[in-house]
Design a protein around this motif. Sequence first.
Motif, short mmCIF file in Angstrom:
data_model
loop_
_atom_site.label_atom_id
_atom_site.label_comp_id
_atom_site.label_asym_id
_atom_site.label_seq_id
_atom_site.Cartn_x
_atom_site.Cartn_y
_atom_site.Cartn_z
N THR A 34 0.84 -1.21 0.00
CA THR A 34 0.00 0.00 0.00
C THR A 34 0.87 1.25 0.00
N SER A 35 1.95 1.24 0.80
CA SER A 35 2.88 2.39 0.82
C SER A 35 3.53 2.60 -0.55
N MET A 36 3.89 1.51 -1.20
CA MET A 36 4.49 1.61 -2.54
C MET A 36 3.50 2.20 -3.52
N ALA A 37 2.24 1.74 -3.44
CA ALA A 37 1.20 2.25 -4.35
C ALA A 37 0.94 3.74 -4.11
N ASN A 38 0.93 4.16 -2.84
CA ASN A 38 0.73 5.58 -2.52
C ASN A 38 1.86 6.44 -3.08
N LEU A 39 3.08 5.93 -2.96
CA LEU A 39 4.24 6.67 -3.47
C LEU A 39 4.19 6.78 -5.00
N VAL A 40 3.69 5.74 -5.65
CA VAL A 40 3.54 5.77 -7.11
C VAL A 40 2.62 6.91 -7.53
N VAL A 41 1.49 7.07 -6.81
CA VAL A 41 0.53 8.15 -7.12
C VAL A 41 1.22 9.51 -7.00
N THR A 42 2.00 9.68 -5.95
CA THR A 42 2.71 10.95 -5.75
C THR A 42 3.75 11.18 -6.84
N TYR A 43 4.47 10.13 -7.20
CA TYR A 43 5.44 10.25 -8.30
C TYR A 43 4.73 10.71 -9.58
N ARG A 44 3.55 10.15 -9.82
CA ARG A 44 2.80 10.52 -11.03
C ARG A 44 2.43 11.99 -11.00
N LEU A 45 1.98 12.48 -9.84
CA LEU A 45 1.62 13.90 -9.70
C LEU A 45 2.83 14.81 -9.91
N LEU A 46 4.01 14.31 -9.54
CA LEU A 46 5.24 15.10 -9.70
C LEU A 46 5.87 14.91 -11.08
N GLY A 47 5.24 14.08 -11.92
CA GLY A 47 5.79 13.83 -13.25
C GLY A 47 6.96 12.87 -13.25
N LYS A 48 7.18 12.16 -12.14
CA LYS A 48 8.29 11.20 -12.04
C LYS A 48 7.80 9.81 -12.46
N LEU A 49 7.50 9.68 -13.76
CA LEU A 49 6.88 8.46 -14.24
C LEU A 49 7.84 7.27 -14.22
N LYS A 50 9.11 7.51 -14.48
CA LYS A 50 10.08 6.39 -14.48
C LYS A 50 10.24 5.80 -13.09
N GLU A 51 10.31 6.69 -12.08
CA GLU A 51 10.40 6.21 -10.70
C GLU A 51 9.14 5.43 -10.33
N GLY A 52 7.99 5.96 -10.78
CA GLY A 52 6.73 5.27 -10.52
C GLY A 52 6.68 3.91 -11.18
N LYS A 53 7.17 3.86 -12.41
CA LYS A 53 7.17 2.58 -13.15
C LYS A 53 7.99 1.53 -12.41
N GLU A 54 9.16 1.91 -11.94
CA GLU A 54 10.03 0.95 -11.23
C GLU A 54 9.33 0.36 -10.01
N LEU A 55 8.61 1.23 -9.27
CA LEU A 55 7.87 0.75 -8.10
C LEU A 55 6.71 -0.16 -8.51
N GLU A 56 5.99 0.24 -9.56
CA GLU A 56 4.83 -0.54 -10.01
C GLU A 56 5.23 -1.92 -10.51
N VAL A 57 6.38 -2.01 -11.16
CA VAL A 57 6.89 -3.31 -11.61
C VAL A 57 7.12 -4.21 -10.40
N GLN A 58 7.72 -3.65 -9.35
CA GLN A 58 7.96 -4.42 -8.12
C GLN A 58 6.65 -4.88 -7.49
N VAL A 59 5.68 -3.96 -7.39
CA VAL A 59 4.38 -4.29 -6.79
C VAL A 59 3.70 -5.41 -7.57
N LEU A 60 3.73 -5.31 -8.89
CA LEU A 60 3.09 -6.33 -9.73
C LEU A 60 3.77 -7.69 -9.55
N GLU A 61 5.10 -7.71 -9.53
CA GLU A 61 5.82 -8.97 -9.35
C GLU A 61 5.47 -9.62 -8.01
#
Length: 261
Positions: A34-61
């Motif tokens: 849940t913390s990882m998912a929340n951070l992804v949302v914040t990364y998206r709002l900040l335009g940090k899509l690559k950082e968000g992608k790296e986290l989302e890949v981990q969450v999905l795995e």
Amino acid sequence: MANLDKWKEAEKLEVSALDIRIKALGKEHPDTLTSMANLVVTYRLLGKLKEGKELEVQVLEIRTRVLGKEHPDTLKSIANLACTYQCLGNLNEAEDLEVQALGIRTRVLGKEHPDTLTSMANLACAYKSCGKAKEAEKLEVSALEIRCKVLGMEHPDTLMSMENLASTYVRLAKQEEAKELEVRSLEMSIRLLGKEHHNTLRIMSNLACIYKSLGKYKDAEELEVPALEISTQVLGKEHPRTLQIMANLASTYRKLKTAKG
């Protein structure tokens, strides 16, 4: 600027919370995810899509391994990662994930489930981004038929399906089919949402564009004049949507003048 500062502050807090949860609970704990998912949302709002992608890949795995491919949370992660891929321009990766999600949801939930229909819409969007409008059309026709049957013509989700299909018809140069759908969509949107709703204004603009592509500039004018009045009244003269409608109407007036010679 104030929002940006808040998002940056949120990022610091969420990075800290994630670090603590990883140490205390481990990476596979639901609270850590849940913390990882929340951070992804914040990364998206900040335009940090690559950082968000790296986290989302981990969450999905992790969710695939711990919960299985068919778990709702895993499917949610697939959809989120596909959205990020699309934003990053990784269109083939986004398409592959959406195909996967639709296949699982169709098998597990059935064709008429709302989540399956959402996956159909997402995959159709991915197809359009990849230039596969014909494949998108097939999905959107199917989704519209199901929503009409299950939800009825007057439901907002049915209206959304009609708009999606109309936009695909425009891409396929099926202007008459697009016009018929948008006329119905406009009538429904006025009835369900009212004339001043942003969705109604968008449909008016879309239908006006279709009329212009068909050479029906007078019909376009009859839509754009009231759309400009409503947008000016509701949103104000300087709003981007109002300015766009003004530009569209000016273009229509030029076309009408040229047509008259």
